[in-house]
Design a protein around this motif. Structure first.
Motif, PDB file in Angstrom:
ATOM      1  N   VAL A  30      12.556  44.034  30.848  1.00 49.99           N
ATOM      2  CA  VAL A  30      12.004  44.233  29.505  1.00 49.99           C
ATOM      3  C   VAL A  30      12.262  42.947  28.717  1.00 49.99           C
ATOM      4  CG1 VAL A  30      12.055  45.642  27.409  1.00 49.99           C
ATOM      5  CG2 VAL A  30      12.618  46.681  29.618  1.00 49.99           C
ATOM      6  N   ILE A  31      11.230  42.430  28.061  1.00 47.10           N
ATOM      7  CA  ILE A  31      11.419  41.224  27.255  1.00 47.10           C
ATOM      8  C   ILE A  31      11.967  41.598  25.886  1.00 47.10           C
ATOM      9  CG2 ILE A  31       9.643  39.862  28.451  1.00 47.10           C
ATOM     10  CD1 ILE A  31       7.818  40.375  26.001  1.00 47.10           C
ATOM     11  N   SER A  32      12.686  40.665  25.266  1.00 48.69           N
ATOM     12  CA  SER A  32      13.266  40.877  23.947  1.00 48.69           C
ATOM     13  C   SER A  32      12.203  41.396  22.981  1.00 48.69           C
ATOM     14  CB  SER A  32      13.856  39.564  23.430  1.00 48.69           C
ATOM     15  OG  SER A  32      14.415  39.747  22.159  1.00 48.69           O
ATOM     16  N   GLY A  33      12.528  42.433  22.243  1.00 49.02           N
ATOM     17  CA  GLY A  33      11.593  43.039  21.300  1.00 49.02           C
ATOM     18  C   GLY A  33      10.823  44.216  21.884  1.00 49.02           C
ATOM     19  N   GLY A  34      10.831  44.362  23.209  1.00 46.61           N
ATOM     20  CA  GLY A  34      10.140  45.482  23.853  1.00 46.61           C
ATOM     21  C   GLY A  34      10.779  46.812  23.468  1.00 46.61           C
ATOM     22  N   ARG A  35       9.949  47.821  23.268  1.00 45.92           N
ATOM     23  CA  ARG A  35      10.462  49.135  22.859  1.00 45.92           C
ATOM     24  C   ARG A  35      10.383  50.185  23.953  1.00 45.92           C
ATOM     25  NH1 ARG A  35       7.352  51.094  18.223  1.00 45.92           N
ATOM     26  NH2 ARG A  35       8.763  52.849  18.399  1.00 45.92           N
ATOM     27  N   THR A  36       9.616  49.921  25.005  1.00 47.13           N
ATOM     28  CA  THR A  36       9.478  50.898  26.082  1.00 47.13           C
ATOM     29  C   THR A  36      10.211  50.389  27.318  1.00 47.13           C
ATOM     30  OG1 THR A  36       7.353  51.651  25.227  1.00 47.13           O
ATOM     31  CG2 THR A  36       7.843  52.179  27.511  1.00 47.13           C
ATOM     32  N   ILE A  37      11.093  51.246  27.838  1.00 51.08           N
ATOM     33  CA  ILE A  37      11.836  50.881  29.048  1.00 51.08           C
ATOM     34  C   ILE A  37      11.471  51.852  30.164  1.00 51.08           C
ATOM     35  CG2 ILE A  37      13.733  49.774  27.797  1.00 51.08           C
ATOM     36  CD1 ILE A  37      15.387  52.311  28.239  1.00 51.08           C
ATOM     37  N   LYS A  38      11.323  51.337  31.372  1.00 48.44           N
ATOM     38  CA  LYS A  38      11.029  52.162  32.545  1.00 48.44           C
ATOM     39  C   LYS A  38      12.325  52.314  33.326  1.00 48.44           C
ATOM     40  CE  LYS A  38       7.575  52.797  36.124  1.00 48.44           C
ATOM     41  NZ  LYS A  38       7.421  54.197  35.846  1.00 48.44           N
ATOM     42  N   VAL A  39      12.672  53.572  33.622  1.00 48.00           N
ATOM     43  CA  VAL A  39      13.951  53.867  34.260  1.00 48.00           C
ATOM     44  C   VAL A  39      13.750  54.624  35.576  1.00 48.00           C
ATOM     45  CG1 VAL A  39      15.268  53.867  32.106  1.00 48.00           C
ATOM     46  CG2 VAL A  39      14.205  55.984  32.894  1.00 48.00           C
TER      47      VAL A  39
ATOM     48  N   VAL B 223      24.408  48.017  24.833  1.00 46.65           N
ATOM     49  CA  VAL B 223      23.898  47.933  23.462  1.00 46.65           C
ATOM     50  C   VAL B 223      23.264  49.275  23.097  1.00 46.65           C
ATOM     51  CG1 VAL B 223      22.315  46.736  21.895  1.00 46.65           C
ATOM     52  CG2 VAL B 223      23.476  45.454  23.714  1.00 46.65           C
ATOM     53  N   ASN B 224      23.629  49.809  21.918  1.00 42.69           N
ATOM     54  CA  ASN B 224      23.156  51.131  21.510  1.00 42.69           C
ATOM     55  C   ASN B 224      21.751  51.102  20.913  1.00 42.69           C
ATOM     56  OD1 ASN B 224      25.585  52.262  22.316  1.00 42.69           O
ATOM     57  ND2 ASN B 224      26.494  52.056  20.303  1.00 42.69           N
ATOM     58  N   TYR B 225      20.952  52.103  21.299  1.00 39.30           N
ATOM     59  CA  TYR B 225      19.595  52.299  20.794  1.00 39.30           C
ATOM     60  C   TYR B 225      19.378  53.790  20.592  1.00 39.30           C
ATOM     61  CZ  TYR B 225      18.790  47.550  22.467  1.00 39.30           C
ATOM     62  OH  TYR B 225      18.882  46.201  22.685  1.00 39.30           O
ATOM     63  N   THR B 226      18.355  54.140  19.810  1.00 36.32           N
ATOM     64  CA  THR B 226      17.971  55.541  19.629  1.00 36.32           C
ATOM     65  C   THR B 226      16.607  55.741  20.282  1.00 36.32           C
ATOM     66  OG1 THR B 226      19.170  55.649  17.545  1.00 36.32           O
ATOM     67  CG2 THR B 226      17.527  57.357  17.927  1.00 36.32           C
ATOM     68  N   THR B 227      16.466  56.861  20.987  1.00 34.95           N
ATOM     69  CA  THR B 227      15.204  57.142  21.669  1.00 34.95           C
ATOM     70  C   THR B 227      14.200  57.739  20.692  1.00 34.95           C
ATOM     71  OG1 THR B 227      15.960  59.331  22.354  1.00 34.95           O
ATOM     72  CG2 THR B 227      16.334  57.525  23.897  1.00 34.95           C
ATOM     73  N   LEU B 228      12.958  57.278  20.785  1.00 37.38           N
ATOM     74  CA  LEU B 228      11.858  57.806  19.976  1.00 37.38           C
ATOM     75  C   LEU B 228      11.122  58.891  20.754  1.00 37.38           C
ATOM     76  CD1 LEU B 228      10.108  57.610  17.400  1.00 37.38           C
ATOM     77  CD2 LEU B 228       8.735  55.897  18.592  1.00 37.38           C
ATOM     78  N   SER B 229      10.866  58.611  22.042  1.00 34.02           N
ATOM     79  CA  SER B 229      10.193  59.587  22.902  1.00 34.02           C
ATOM     80  C   SER B 229      10.581  59.335  24.354  1.00 34.02           C
ATOM     81  CB  SER B 229       8.670  59.504  22.740  1.00 34.02           C
ATOM     82  OG  SER B 229       8.204  58.237  23.166  1.00 34.02           O
ATOM     83  N   VAL B 230      10.378  60.360  25.173  1.00 37.91           N
ATOM     84  CA  VAL B 230      10.710  60.296  26.598  1.00 37.91           C
ATOM     85  C   VAL B 230       9.554  60.891  27.385  1.00 37.91           C
ATOM     86  CG1 VAL B 230      12.298  61.077  28.399  1.00 37.91           C
ATOM     87  CG2 VAL B 230      13.188  60.485  26.130  1.00 37.91           C
TER      88      VAL B 230
ATOM     89  N   GLY C  30      13.025  47.567  19.008  1.00 37.90           N
ATOM     90  CA  GLY C  30      12.925  46.722  20.198  1.00 37.90           C
ATOM     91  C   GLY C  30      14.286  46.282  20.695  1.00 37.90           C
ATOM     92  N   VAL C  31      14.377  46.007  21.988  1.00 41.25           N
ATOM     93  CA  VAL C  31      15.641  45.552  22.572  1.00 41.25           C
ATOM     94  C   VAL C  31      15.980  44.170  22.027  1.00 41.25           C
ATOM     95  CG1 VAL C  31      15.410  46.968  24.648  1.00 41.25           C
ATOM     96  CG2 VAL C  31      14.529  44.631  24.657  1.00 41.25           C
ATOM     97  N   SER C  32      17.271  43.897  21.905  1.00 43.10           N
ATOM     98  CA  SER C  32      17.725  42.673  21.241  1.00 43.10           C
ATOM     99  C   SER C  32      17.676  41.433  22.130  1.00 43.10           C
ATOM    100  CB  SER C  32      19.142  42.867  20.702  1.00 43.10           C
ATOM    101  OG  SER C  32      20.006  43.272  21.741  1.00 43.10           O
TER     102      SER C  32
END
Length: 137
Positions: free
Chosen positions: A16-25, A42-49, A61-63
């Motif tokens: 995931v590039i910096s600023g990306g909001r969607t992560i594939k797991v 690094v802590n984040y809050t989920t918007l949707s799954v 977005g990721v830092s």
């Protein structure tokens, strides 16, 4: 851990590039919107799954750039009140609540259980106290 709590954890399957909001797991099962997760510490809050595509969308977005294989953890531990083996595989318990439980005290061939070698001591000991565990031939 030894206290009966466990932490839901998976890994990134794509960078995931910096600023990306969607992560594939590897597996989004067990995650939901509005929870706190740690991605590589690094802590984040989920918007949707989306469990069909195994993607988690974050509220921000990721830092930094994130590499494939990094850890994704739920920030709150989950306490298990009861412990049962299922009689059959379940692809996604969030979508199918029908399950057949394996009766306590029944024979379990521990070396045939999927991922048994990856279980913590807490879970292997729990298995041995609840079921009649033995090695297959």
């Amino acid at each position: 851990g030894a206290d009966g709590n466990t932490v839901l954890e998976t890994t990134l399957t794509e960078s995931v590039i910096s600023g990306g909001r969607t992560i594939k797991v590897q597996s989004a099962s067990g995650y939901k919107a509005g929870i706190s997760i740690a991605v590589n510490g690094v802590n984040y809050t989920t918007l949707s799954v989306n469990t069909d595509t195994n993607t988690i969308t974050l509220t921000a977005g990721v830092s930094t750039n994130l590499s494939k294989g990094l850890s994704v953890k739920l920030n709150n531990s989950v306490t298990y009140q009861e412990f049962y083996l299922t009689a059959f595989d379940i692809d996604n318990a969030n979508e199918c609540a029908d399950v057949e439980l394996y009766r306590h005290g029944s024979i379990v061939y521990w070396d045939l259980l999927p991922y048994y070698s990856l279980l913590s001591n807490f879970y292997t000991n729990k298995l041995k106290t609840i079921y009649d565990c033995m090695r297959s031939n």
